[in-house]
Design an enzyme around this catalytic site. Sequence first.
Site, PDB file in Angstrom:
ATOM      1  N   ASN A   1      40.205  34.328  40.493  1.00  0.00           N
ATOM      2  CA  ASN A   1      39.835  36.011  40.785  1.00  0.00           C
ATOM      3  C   ASN A   1      38.926  36.029  40.056  1.00  0.00           C
ATOM      4  O   ASN A   1      38.159  37.306  39.603  1.00  0.00           O
ATOM      5  CB  ASN A   1      40.899  36.779  39.733  1.00  0.00           C
ATOM      6  CG  ASN A   1      41.383  35.936  38.151  1.00  0.00           C
ATOM      7  OD1 ASN A   1      40.413  34.860  37.770  1.00  0.00           O
ATOM      8  ND2 ASN A   1      41.440  36.970  37.338  1.00  0.00           N
TER       9      ASN A   1
ATOM     10  N   ASP B   1      43.837  30.868  28.563  1.00  0.00           N
ATOM     11  CA  ASP B   1      43.406  32.432  29.403  1.00  0.00           C
ATOM     12  C   ASP B   1      42.438  32.880  29.355  1.00  0.00           C
ATOM     13  O   ASP B   1      42.209  33.972  29.446  1.00  0.00           O
ATOM     14  CB  ASP B   1      44.966  32.741  29.502  1.00  0.00           C
ATOM     15  CG  ASP B   1      44.962  33.464  30.810  1.00  0.00           C
ATOM     16  OD1 ASP B   1      43.938  33.974  31.525  1.00  0.00           O
ATOM     17  OD2 ASP B   1      46.230  34.353  30.442  1.00  0.00           O
TER      18      ASP B   1
HETATM   19  O1  DOR Z   1      45.454  39.811  31.287  1.00  0.00           O
HETATM   20  C1  DOR Z   1      45.158  38.587  31.977  1.00  0.00           C
HETATM   21  N1  DOR Z   1      43.490  38.598  32.259  1.00  0.00           N
HETATM   22  N2  DOR Z   1      45.701  38.450  32.609  1.00  0.00           N
HETATM   23  C2  DOR Z   1      45.307  37.712  33.945  1.00  0.00           C
HETATM   24  O2  DOR Z   1      46.581  37.117  35.067  1.00  0.00           O
HETATM   25  C3  DOR Z   1      44.439  37.933  34.553  1.00  0.00           C
HETATM   26  C4  DOR Z   1      43.259  37.858  33.751  1.00  0.00           C
HETATM   27  C5  DOR Z   1      41.779  38.412  33.552  1.00  0.00           C
HETATM   28  O3  DOR Z   1      40.752  37.713  34.693  1.00  0.00           O
HETATM   29  O4  DOR Z   1      40.946  39.623  33.605  1.00  0.00           O
HETATM   30 ZN    ZN Z   2      44.890  33.974  34.047  1.00  0.00          ZN
END
Ligand code: DOR
Ligand code: ZN
Length: 415
Positions: free
Chosen positions: A92, A286
């Site tokens: 993304n 993450d």
């Molecule tokens: O909190 C989030 N931030 N969840 C996600 O799935 C994407 C991520 C982001 O890219 O900032």
């Molecule tokens: Zn993520």
Amino acid sequence: MTRPELVIKGRVLMGNEAQTICIGIVDGKITVMGKDLDGDEFLDYSKYLIMPGGIDIHTHMRDPGFTDKEDFNTGTMAAAFGGTTTILDMPNTKPMVTTTQQLKDKLDIIEKKANVDYGLYASLTPDSNIKELKELAVGFKLFMAETTSAIPISEDEIRDVLVDPELDGQVVSVHAESPERFRDIEVTDLTTHDDSRPASAEVVAVDTITQMKTSAIMHFAHLTDLMSFEKAFGYSNEITPHHMLLSTSNVHGTKGKVNPPLRNIREQASLFTAFVKAQVGIVASDHAPHTVGEKILPFGEAPSGLPGVETRLPMMLALVQSEQVSLGLVQATCCHNPAKLFSLPKGQIDVGFDADLSIFDMNKTTKIEGDKLHSKCGWTPFEGYNAIFPEHVFLGGEEIISDGELVRKGKGKKI
Ligand code: DOR
Ligand code: ZN
């Protein structure tokens, strides 16, 4: 046998016990291990713990498109300083990585900026050219719900794309939240954010995916509820440090705003217990940095996501030092299992594996300070938490971190 170019001596976990051992390295690979070894260069770290370099299979390095938040240089530098030598980056970015050309362009942009080894995910969409993408991508990401800069696809589209035989044996990392279960309420704090995207949305999403036909290797990212782990039994699963250590009551405001949301303290404690009991396969950060300027917006407008690539392994080691979890569990969830999922010759200190090594003084617990970390975003939700950062980090047999300095830049390679 070729004489090792480099021998590193230190304490290595062998079975259930740390033993002092020599690791012989030729051409970036571990070629021999033994009690006493000779080599062209010899480094004695007998008092230190040697771990396989960490592997973080879930990061958002923001390059290209959002380089005010992070770029591939700063993000992978942060990884290196946290003892993580391989990162996998989510699609993304801007543009979103959905086509082969976008993937190639992104690879070109980041190539020279990588301070640790890396792989890139491609986004799985109804139009994905999976045959082409899988030649270059490490795996695929499936977004079931809207989140920062991500385009979700519908259940019917998911069902259709997952039966594509080209996905056979490919890893598909699923952001499992069913938007039908979201509640349209005003979101003003962490508790209402949790209420708006409840754990039941995740449980339903996991259940839905497990009933679909596919020959892909399905991996459930950042699970936040025990029931989801149960539903995902037999599949690969992941937990983040923030979901097991932070809750709606021990972190405040937008710093804890993330998707899936932090849960209440009772649920968080049960996730930590599940981790300790080895019911979790992989710990991934993450790492999703946003700028301080974005995070001071009113709660409803602030973006979701928090940084964590540099603190993941150091926090886990502090938990080992305080005897809350075993070293074996940390090695399994942060190094070995991630490597196994993607069939990488990494994540293990053994002959034939890459000489990616992180070396820690286990008596040096420090407190995390956001302004000492290396992510461009400059803040952390784990301010003041205990951590043990590495003294030395080797990537493919070359030292990249030495006594708190990045001594070799741009050494990362595509896996
Ligand atoms: O909190 C989030 N931030 N969840 C996600 O799935 C994407 C991520 C982001 O890219 O900032
Ligand atoms: Zn993520």
